[in-house]
Scaffold this active site. Sequence first.
Site, PDB file in Angstrom:
ATOM      1  N   CYS A  72       0.818  -1.213   0.000  1.00 12.79           N
ATOM      2  CA  CYS A  72       0.000   0.000   0.000  1.00 12.79           C
ATOM      3  C   CYS A  72       0.851   1.261   0.000  1.00 12.79           C
ATOM      4  O   CYS A  72       1.925   1.298   0.580  1.00 12.79           O
ATOM      5  CB  CYS A  72      -0.899   0.034   1.230  1.00 12.79           C
ATOM      6  SG  CYS A  72      -1.915  -1.410   1.404  1.00 12.79           S
ATOM      7  N   ARG A  86       5.042   0.386  -6.110  1.00 14.76           N
ATOM      8  CA  ARG A  86       5.031  -0.460  -4.917  1.00 14.76           C
ATOM      9  C   ARG A  86       4.115  -1.666  -5.096  1.00 14.76           C
ATOM     10  O   ARG A  86       4.183  -2.614  -4.322  1.00 14.76           O
ATOM     11  CB  ARG A  86       4.551   0.366  -3.712  1.00 14.76           C
ATOM     12  CG  ARG A  86       5.457   1.527  -3.385  1.00 14.76           C
ATOM     13  CD  ARG A  86       4.786   2.488  -2.434  1.00 14.76           C
ATOM     14  NE  ARG A  86       4.615   1.945  -1.110  1.00 14.76           N
ATOM     15  CZ  ARG A  86       5.478   2.055  -0.120  1.00 14.76           C
ATOM     16  NH1 ARG A  86       6.604   2.705  -0.312  1.00 14.76           N
ATOM     17  NH2 ARG A  86       5.229   1.539   1.056  1.00 14.76           N
ATOM     18  N   TRP A  91      -2.893  -2.752  -1.676  1.00 12.87           N
ATOM     19  CA  TRP A  91      -2.486  -4.113  -2.030  1.00 12.87           C
ATOM     20  C   TRP A  91      -3.253  -5.007  -1.068  1.00 12.87           C
ATOM     21  O   TRP A  91      -3.000  -5.014   0.131  1.00 12.87           O
ATOM     22  CB  TRP A  91      -0.975  -4.240  -1.832  1.00 12.87           C
ATOM     23  CG  TRP A  91      -0.386  -5.502  -2.360  1.00 12.87           C
ATOM     24  CD1 TRP A  91      -0.062  -5.773  -3.659  1.00 12.87           C
ATOM     25  CD2 TRP A  91      -0.020  -6.661  -1.606  1.00 12.87           C
ATOM     26  NE1 TRP A  91       0.470  -7.032  -3.753  1.00 12.87           N
ATOM     27  CE2 TRP A  91       0.506  -7.604  -2.510  1.00 12.87           C
ATOM     28  CE3 TRP A  91      -0.093  -7.003  -0.265  1.00 12.87           C
ATOM     29  CZ2 TRP A  91       0.962  -8.852  -2.121  1.00 12.87           C
ATOM     30  CZ3 TRP A  91       0.363  -8.260   0.129  1.00 12.87           C
ATOM     31  CH2 TRP A  91       0.884  -9.163  -0.796  1.00 12.87           C
ATOM     32  N   ASN A 101      -1.755   2.092   5.799  1.00 12.77           N
ATOM     33  CA  ASN A 101      -0.837   1.069   5.308  1.00 12.77           C
ATOM     34  C   ASN A 101      -0.432   0.231   6.514  1.00 12.77           C
ATOM     35  O   ASN A 101      -0.066   0.780   7.546  1.00 12.77           O
ATOM     36  CB  ASN A 101       0.403   1.746   4.680  1.00 12.77           C
ATOM     37  CG  ASN A 101       1.427   0.736   4.182  1.00 12.77           C
ATOM     38  OD1 ASN A 101       1.152  -0.464   4.126  1.00 12.77           O
ATOM     39  ND2 ASN A 101       2.598   1.213   3.829  1.00 12.77           N
ATOM     40  N   GLY A 102      -0.510  -1.093   6.407  1.00 13.84           N
ATOM     41  CA  GLY A 102      -0.161  -1.956   7.537  1.00 13.84           C
ATOM     42  C   GLY A 102      -1.290  -2.932   7.808  1.00 13.84           C
ATOM     43  O   GLY A 102      -2.196  -3.095   6.985  1.00 13.84           O
ATOM     44  N   GLU A 154      17.879 -17.226  -8.621  1.00 15.80           N
ATOM     45  CA  GLU A 154      17.432 -15.860  -8.897  1.00 15.80           C
ATOM     46  C   GLU A 154      16.800 -15.771 -10.298  1.00 15.80           C
ATOM     47  O   GLU A 154      15.773 -15.121 -10.480  1.00 15.80           O
ATOM     48  CB  GLU A 154      18.614 -14.896  -8.731  1.00 15.80           C
ATOM     49  CG  GLU A 154      18.327 -13.440  -9.039  1.00 15.80           C
ATOM     50  CD  GLU A 154      17.162 -12.836  -8.274  1.00 15.80           C
ATOM     51  OE1 GLU A 154      16.664 -13.449  -7.311  1.00 15.80           O
ATOM     52  OE2 GLU A 154      16.702 -11.739  -8.662  1.00 15.80           O
ATOM     53  N   LYS A 212      12.953 -14.610 -11.062  1.00  9.94           N
ATOM     54  CA  LYS A 212      12.651 -13.496 -11.976  1.00  9.94           C
ATOM     55  C   LYS A 212      11.601 -13.921 -12.995  1.00  9.94           C
ATOM     56  O   LYS A 212      10.652 -13.203 -13.267  1.00  9.94           O
ATOM     57  CB  LYS A 212      13.919 -13.113 -12.708  1.00  9.94           C
ATOM     58  CG  LYS A 212      14.697 -11.881 -12.533  1.00  9.94           C
ATOM     59  CD  LYS A 212      14.448 -10.787 -11.618  1.00  9.94           C
ATOM     60  CE  LYS A 212      13.877 -11.074 -10.291  1.00  9.94           C
ATOM     61  NZ  LYS A 212      14.407 -10.387  -9.151  1.00  9.94           N
ATOM     62  N   GLU A 253       8.033 -14.484 -11.305  1.00  8.21           N
ATOM     63  CA  GLU A 253       7.289 -13.341 -10.767  1.00  8.21           C
ATOM     64  C   GLU A 253       6.717 -12.436 -11.837  1.00  8.21           C
ATOM     65  O   GLU A 253       5.691 -11.807 -11.615  1.00  8.21           O
ATOM     66  CB  GLU A 253       8.122 -12.548  -9.750  1.00  8.21           C
ATOM     67  CG  GLU A 253       9.332 -11.869 -10.319  1.00  8.21           C
ATOM     68  CD  GLU A 253      10.128 -11.137  -9.243  1.00  8.21           C
ATOM     69  OE1 GLU A 253       9.537 -10.505  -8.376  1.00  8.21           O
ATOM     70  OE2 GLU A 253      11.362 -11.193  -9.292  1.00  8.21           O
ATOM     71  N   HIS A 270      17.289 -36.752  -7.946  1.00 11.97           N
ATOM     72  CA  HIS A 270      16.671 -37.291  -6.732  1.00 11.97           C
ATOM     73  C   HIS A 270      15.175 -37.002  -6.684  1.00 11.97           C
ATOM     74  O   HIS A 270      14.593 -36.931  -5.607  1.00 11.97           O
ATOM     75  CB  HIS A 270      17.389 -36.746  -5.492  1.00 11.97           C
ATOM     76  CG  HIS A 270      18.817 -37.171  -5.445  1.00 11.97           C
ATOM     77  ND1 HIS A 270      19.210 -38.446  -5.103  1.00 11.97           N
ATOM     78  CD2 HIS A 270      19.955 -36.509  -5.783  1.00 11.97           C
ATOM     79  CE1 HIS A 270      20.519 -38.543  -5.189  1.00 11.97           C
ATOM     80  NE2 HIS A 270      20.998 -37.382  -5.618  1.00 11.97           N
ATOM     81  N   LYS A 303       6.244  -3.927  -4.304  1.00 11.40           N
ATOM     82  CA  LYS A 303       7.680  -3.617  -4.285  1.00 11.40           C
ATOM     83  C   LYS A 303       8.236  -3.656  -2.863  1.00 11.40           C
ATOM     84  O   LYS A 303       9.299  -4.217  -2.628  1.00 11.40           O
ATOM     85  CB  LYS A 303       7.918  -2.248  -4.933  1.00 11.40           C
ATOM     86  CG  LYS A 303       9.376  -1.846  -5.046  1.00 11.40           C
ATOM     87  CD  LYS A 303      10.099  -2.685  -6.079  1.00 11.40           C
ATOM     88  CE  LYS A 303      11.581  -2.352  -6.171  1.00 11.40           C
ATOM     89  NZ  LYS A 303      12.317  -3.457  -6.824  1.00 11.40           N
TER      90      LYS A 303
HETATM   91  C1  F6R Z   1      11.887 -10.055  -6.320  1.00  8.93           C
HETATM   92  C2  F6R Z   1      11.896  -9.083  -5.243  1.00  8.93           C
HETATM   93  C3  F6R Z   1      11.569  -9.564  -3.877  1.00  8.93           C
HETATM   94  C4  F6R Z   1      12.383  -8.769  -2.838  1.00  8.93           C
HETATM   95  C5  F6R Z   1      11.909  -9.113  -1.419  1.00  8.93           C
HETATM   96  C6  F6R Z   1      12.726  -8.375  -0.376  1.00  8.93           C
HETATM   97  O1  F6R Z   1      12.258  -9.460  -7.535  1.00  8.93           O
HETATM   98  O2  F6R Z   1      12.127  -7.935  -5.457  1.00  8.93           O
HETATM   99  O3  F6R Z   1      11.765 -10.930  -3.725  1.00  8.93           O
HETATM  100  O4  F6R Z   1      13.730  -9.066  -2.995  1.00  8.93           O
HETATM  101  O5  F6R Z   1      10.564  -8.776  -1.279  1.00  8.93           O
HETATM  102  O6  F6R Z   1      12.619  -7.001  -0.548  1.00  8.93           O
HETATM  103  P1  F6R Z   1      13.684  -6.016   0.055  1.00  8.93           P
HETATM  104  O7  F6R Z   1      14.985  -6.265  -0.634  1.00  8.93           O
HETATM  105  O8  F6R Z   1      13.139  -4.646  -0.234  1.00  8.93           O
HETATM  106  O9  F6R Z   1      13.780  -6.321   1.522  1.00  8.93           O
END
Ligand code: F6R
Length: 604
Positions: free
Chosen positions: A2, A27, A73, A99-100, A478, A482, A485, A501, A599
């Site tokens: 949010c 975000r 969100w 927010n929260g 990673e 990517k 997501e 396995h 985000k």
């Molecule tokens: C994936 C991504 C998330 C963040 C995770 C932690 O692309 O961005 O997996 O890495 O939510 O976020 P931060 O780094 O802001 O603590």
Amino acid sequence: MCGIIGYVGKNDANSVLIDGLRKLEYRGYDSCGIATISNNQLQVMKTVNRIDSLVPCTQKLGTSNIGIGHTRWATHGGASEKNAHPHVDNSDRFVVVHNGIIENYLELRKELALQGYKFYSETDTEVIPNLIAMNYDGNLLEALKKTTNVLEGSYALGVIDTKEPEVLVATKKNSPLIVGLGENENFIASDFSAVLKYTDAVSILDNNDFVVLTKEDVKFYDRNLNLKQNAVKYIDTNDGDIEKNGYEHFMLKEINENTITVKKTLDSYLDGEEIKFNLNIKPKEFKNIKHIHIVACGTAMHAGLNAKYVIEKLTRIPVNVEVASEFRYKNPILDKDDLAIFISQSGETADTLACLELVKQEGIKHISFVNVKDSTMDNLSENVLYTKAGPEIAVASTKAYIAQIMLLDLFAIYLAKINKSYDEEKLNDMLKSAIEIPNAIQEVLENDEIYQNYAERISYTSDMFYLGRGLDYYVALEGSLKLKEISYIHSEAMPFGELKHGSIALIEEGTPAIAIATDKKMIDKTVSNIKEIKARGADVMAITTIKDFPEDVVDEIIYLPEVNEIFSPLVSTIPLQLIAYHVTVEKGLDVDKPRNLAKSVTVE
Ligand code: F6R
């Protein structure tokens, strides 16, 4: 997650709020809304569509000089107009954005219902305006204070009163909120980006503090409503960094910024063979470290796994990497000689912050690797090393991850130098070779067409594998995240040797698999593993730095520039970022704002 924007001042609140919401869009959100007051009339608009769809409606509204806006969100209750913020009390007087998460909202809702209050949404937030109404006795700030006394959980709150349309009141606990101080206008927001167009003077609200904003004035109060001074900072972030600068998507821009990100990190911390970190941990304390705990979430946690490998190799200190949401509840074994490392792009991730608090309470030395300066993690940590990625807007983290890896590599070398745990000459050679990394990354970026073509070829798939050994396995993790997501293609990352396995059962004719192979020592093992999946029909692309890689065992091969082994993920991750990006574009999906994701994950 949010986003909040609030405004009181000389300009039309409707357009300032829309503008602020657009800046908070990155975000992640699934509904949004604004509330303004015009001629003592409350105007509330909400939508489950994009922010831009609010614009035609705002144009029909009367001008207003005060308002609050929100990107939601969904947590409690689905994405719908009735659940979208702002929320109003039963008398349509007090208006709130939040927010929260209010953990005791069901209890509060029951108590309010007994007093005759009605609820029209499924949210935890709707109790707040009604509590404010119930607690109101002529002073909005006091009513808000009484309300927060009974709230359990986390919150950043912006509140306006239709009968007092020149005052905006806000507070926060474990959820970010900043105050922007302008000329004849003042703001609240979840982060700087939403106000930077209007002012660079900002103040960060402390937990449990309150702020009262009018057009001309901003007053800060502590938890007991005593007036207090709050430091004002001047943000030097260039607004250009939060624009696309000609790229079609933020993600593509940010992938292309990997080169400069690594260069900035090296320029900031490396002086010849000396690594310059400003830390309040003495060399003797570093020498005594028996155990390192790395705590983070998602992509940042992958950077932690990579760091584990490098730190253990160079220092022989055991490192465990923990997902923050697990670490916080597992009663972790901590010793006074341990070091805790937190990694976060946003510095606002609720679970990682909770672990930081836990480690602080235990008096354990810690260092946070943070991208966003003045974020909660930055403010709470005793030692901070800043990653130099600059603002990252796309939800999928790319350049921040590369910055984390680069900085953690430097940290591993720094620790090895202090502890004399690795050949000094070899460490210096590593540092000398680090200056080649930006060029190597640039070379990969310039070959983007290869990844675009590959992405077109495999975008039909519903399942995919990313495989590697050692550091290449962490790169695989990673790359897989990517792809998942943003393209919504299911993929699995595995250590190559582990595949047989169980998961190899999923390989069938045409299943795409990317084999990352940068470790010369493991080449024979990797080639055997590739043969195993080829024999079961996999369509294998190898990404390698090894010049004499046996090309005939794979369907496609991409050679990357060679760098020192410990730095190889800085180069081999880039193709995977580009592939995820191009697959998503090919599928016509929203690259920068994938579904269901936020985000900054500011709730548990
Ligand atoms: C994936 C991504 C998330 C963040 C995770 C932690 O692309 O961005 O997996 O890495 O939510 O976020 P931060 O780094 O802001 O603590």
